[in-house]
Design a protein around this motif. Structure first.
Motif, PDB file in Angstrom:
ATOM      1  N   PHE A  38       0.811  -1.220   0.000  1.00 46.17           N
ATOM      2  CA  PHE A  38       0.000   0.000   0.000  1.00 46.17           C
ATOM      3  C   PHE A  38       0.841   1.267   0.000  1.00 46.17           C
ATOM      4  O   PHE A  38       0.374   2.340   0.403  1.00 46.17           O
ATOM      5  N   LEU A  39       2.082   1.151  -0.440  1.00 46.44           N
ATOM      6  CA  LEU A  39       2.919   2.350  -0.552  1.00 46.44           C
ATOM      7  C   LEU A  39       2.408   3.220  -1.702  1.00 46.44           C
ATOM      8  O   LEU A  39       1.856   2.686  -2.661  1.00 46.44           O
ATOM      9  N   PRO A  40       2.512   4.535  -1.669  1.00 46.03           N
ATOM     10  CA  PRO A  40       3.212   5.312  -0.651  1.00 46.03           C
ATOM     11  C   PRO A  40       2.400   5.617   0.613  1.00 46.03           C
ATOM     12  O   PRO A  40       2.970   6.077   1.599  1.00 46.03           O
ATOM     13  N   ALA A  41       1.069   5.367   0.604  1.00 45.54           N
ATOM     14  CA  ALA A  41       0.264   5.759   1.778  1.00 45.54           C
ATOM     15  C   ALA A  41       0.815   5.156   3.074  1.00 45.54           C
ATOM     16  O   ALA A  41       0.882   5.821   4.107  1.00 45.54           O
ATOM     17  N   SER A  42       1.252   3.892   2.988  1.00 51.40           N
ATOM     18  CA  SER A  42       1.666   3.186   4.200  1.00 51.40           C
ATOM     19  C   SER A  42       3.075   3.563   4.673  1.00 51.40           C
ATOM     20  O   SER A  42       3.581   2.991   5.623  1.00 51.40           O
ATOM     21  N   LYS A  43       3.672   4.559   4.007  1.00 42.51           N
ATOM     22  CA  LYS A  43       4.990   5.012   4.479  1.00 42.51           C
ATOM     23  C   LYS A  43       4.853   5.608   5.880  1.00 42.51           C
ATOM     24  O   LYS A  43       5.685   5.368   6.748  1.00 42.51           O
ATOM     25  N   SER A  44       3.803   6.391   6.097  1.00 40.72           N
ATOM     26  CA  SER A  44       3.632   6.998   7.422  1.00 40.72           C
ATOM     27  C   SER A  44       2.294   6.658   8.075  1.00 40.72           C
ATOM     28  O   SER A  44       2.095   6.968   9.242  1.00 40.72           O
ATOM     29  N   ILE A  45       1.378   6.036   7.316  1.00 42.34           N
ATOM     30  CA  ILE A  45       0.099   5.619   7.923  1.00 42.34           C
ATOM     31  C   ILE A  45       0.115   4.101   8.028  1.00 42.34           C
ATOM     32  O   ILE A  45       0.273   3.417   7.017  1.00 42.34           O
ATOM     33  N   LYS A  47      -1.017   0.524   7.632  1.00 33.56           N
ATOM     34  CA  LYS A  47      -2.074   0.069   6.716  1.00 33.56           C
ATOM     35  C   LYS A  47      -3.339  -0.322   7.489  1.00 33.56           C
ATOM     36  O   LYS A  47      -4.451  -0.200   6.990  1.00 33.56           O
ATOM     37  N   LEU A  50      -5.915   2.452   7.539  1.00 27.92           N
ATOM     38  CA  LEU A  50      -6.602   2.926   6.334  1.00 27.92           C
ATOM     39  C   LEU A  50      -8.101   2.715   6.533  1.00 27.92           C
ATOM     40  O   LEU A  50      -8.525   1.656   6.982  1.00 27.92           O
ATOM     41  N   LYS A 284      -4.387  -2.853  -3.268  1.00 24.10           N
ATOM     42  CA  LYS A 284      -5.077  -1.641  -3.734  1.00 24.10           C
ATOM     43  C   LYS A 284      -6.428  -1.962  -4.383  1.00 24.10           C
ATOM     44  O   LYS A 284      -7.433  -1.313  -4.103  1.00 24.10           O
ATOM     45  N   THR A 291     -14.183  -0.742  -0.368  1.00 25.16           N
ATOM     46  CA  THR A 291     -14.675   0.622  -0.155  1.00 25.16           C
ATOM     47  C   THR A 291     -16.017   0.823  -0.858  1.00 25.16           C
ATOM     48  O   THR A 291     -16.987   1.299  -0.262  1.00 25.16           O
TER      49      THR A 291
END
Ligand code: G1P
Length: 317
Positions: A38-45, A47, A50, A284, A291
């Motif tokens: 799930f990068l790039p979102a999971s770089k700082s959040i 997973k 989410l 993804k 969702t």
């Protein structure tokens, strides 16, 4: 000591398993992975944080456990995952702000989160695999059966998947693993079981399997069946010594699948084909499916608006 009696089913059943199953009170949530899919979102959040519309994946999974009677959740985290702890904590400032603004519904939504279960945290300091992550929770679990939940496996079901598995555990007295049929070409993404259908304790016909063996992420040609392991397990505490006896396996990691295979040689382990729809929300495309379908099912204003929106959408030919 566990009896070692390969080949002898009855002799391999510890006395505790022959008759009374213990109450399942605890759930382990491995949440220490890097979330590279799930990068790039999971770089700082993380997973696990989410959201499906407005609810983090891990909250939905804790809600599922709470509905199944679990009172103590153990989350196995790692560096960069502290928002998970904040999420399940009380936020005094936020609650006061919502109260003074008269936002009652939002206040209720926020206030119920820390009440879902008693939550403990422990850390997996090195990324040594899913089996190792479960082993890290050994002392917090103690000598009782427990659930393992992989929160990126989102399961929509009339009866929570965790409740279905706990029921099967109560009826059989053995560890129970969630199973789903998957197409051969997708089988390498999963742990896969070698199993035979059995009827024990009145579990609905066709759902229960006795597991002979299992393999993590086999090549399609080597897969023993099309029955894949999905991220819900009820495990007896003997799993810890089985994981300890297991070396690194697929991807060079200590695999939970290998630990359960070891356990299945010592006591009965069952697979349960659960009722419900599973989404791979760690991926993804699977996350998008979840969702859309969760948004469509909502019985609030967002759900109504979203259904209208979908009806008017011009789909590509
Ligand atoms: C994990 C397990 C695998 C299981 C899968 C289900 O793999 O190791 O046995 O089939 O979850 O989602 P992961 O998806 O973390 O690679």
């Amino acid at each position: 000591m566990l009896p070692h009696a390969p080949g002898s089913f009855e002799a391999a059943v510890p006395a505790r398993l022959q008759g009374m199953a213990l109450k399942v009170r605890k759930a382990v949530f491995p949440a220490a992975g890097l979330g590279t899919r799930f990068l790039p979102a999971s770089k700082s959040i993380p997973k696990e944080m989410l959201p499906l519309v407005d609810t983090p994946l891990i909250q939905s999974a804790v809600e599922e456990c709470s509905a199944a009677g679990i009172s103590h959740v153990i989350i196995v985290t790692s560096r960069g995952k502290s928002t998970i702890e904040d999420h399940f904590d009380i936020s005094v400032e936020l609650e006061q702000a919502l109260k003074s603004r008269g936002k009652t519904e939002l206040l209720e939504a926020v206030e119920r989160i820390p009440k879902l279960a008693e939550i403990s945290y422990t850390r997996q300091q090195r990324p040594l695999g899913l089996g190792h992550a479960v082993l890290v929770a050994k002392d917090l679990v103690g000598a009782e059966p427990f659930v393992v939940v992989l929160s990126d496996d989102v399961i929509h079901a009339e009866r929570p998947c965790t409740s279905q598995l706990i029921d099967a555990y109560q009826r059989t007295g053995g560890s129970v693993i969630a199973l789903m049929e998957v197409p051969r070409e997708r089988i390498s993404a999963y742990g896969v079981v070698d199993a035979e259908p059995v009827e024990v304790g009145g579990v609905p016909r066709g759902r229960l399997f006795r597991i002979r063996s299992m393999v993590e992420k086999p090549k399609p040609a080597d897969a023993p069946s099309n029955l894949a392991i999905i991220g819900r397990y009820v495990l007896t505490p003997e799993i810890f010594s089985s994981i300890e006896a297991t070396g690194a396996g697929a991807l060079g990691e200590i695999q939970l699948t290998d630990g359960i295979k070891h356990l299945a040689q010592r006591q009965p382990v069952f697979g349960y084909k659960f009722e419900g729809t599973r989404y791979d929300a760690g991926d993804k495309f699977g996350f998008l499916q979840a969702t859309v379908e969760f948004a469509m099912r909502r019985d609030d204003e967002v759900g109504a608006k979203f259904r209208e929106y979908l009806k008017g959408l011009k789909l590509a030919p």
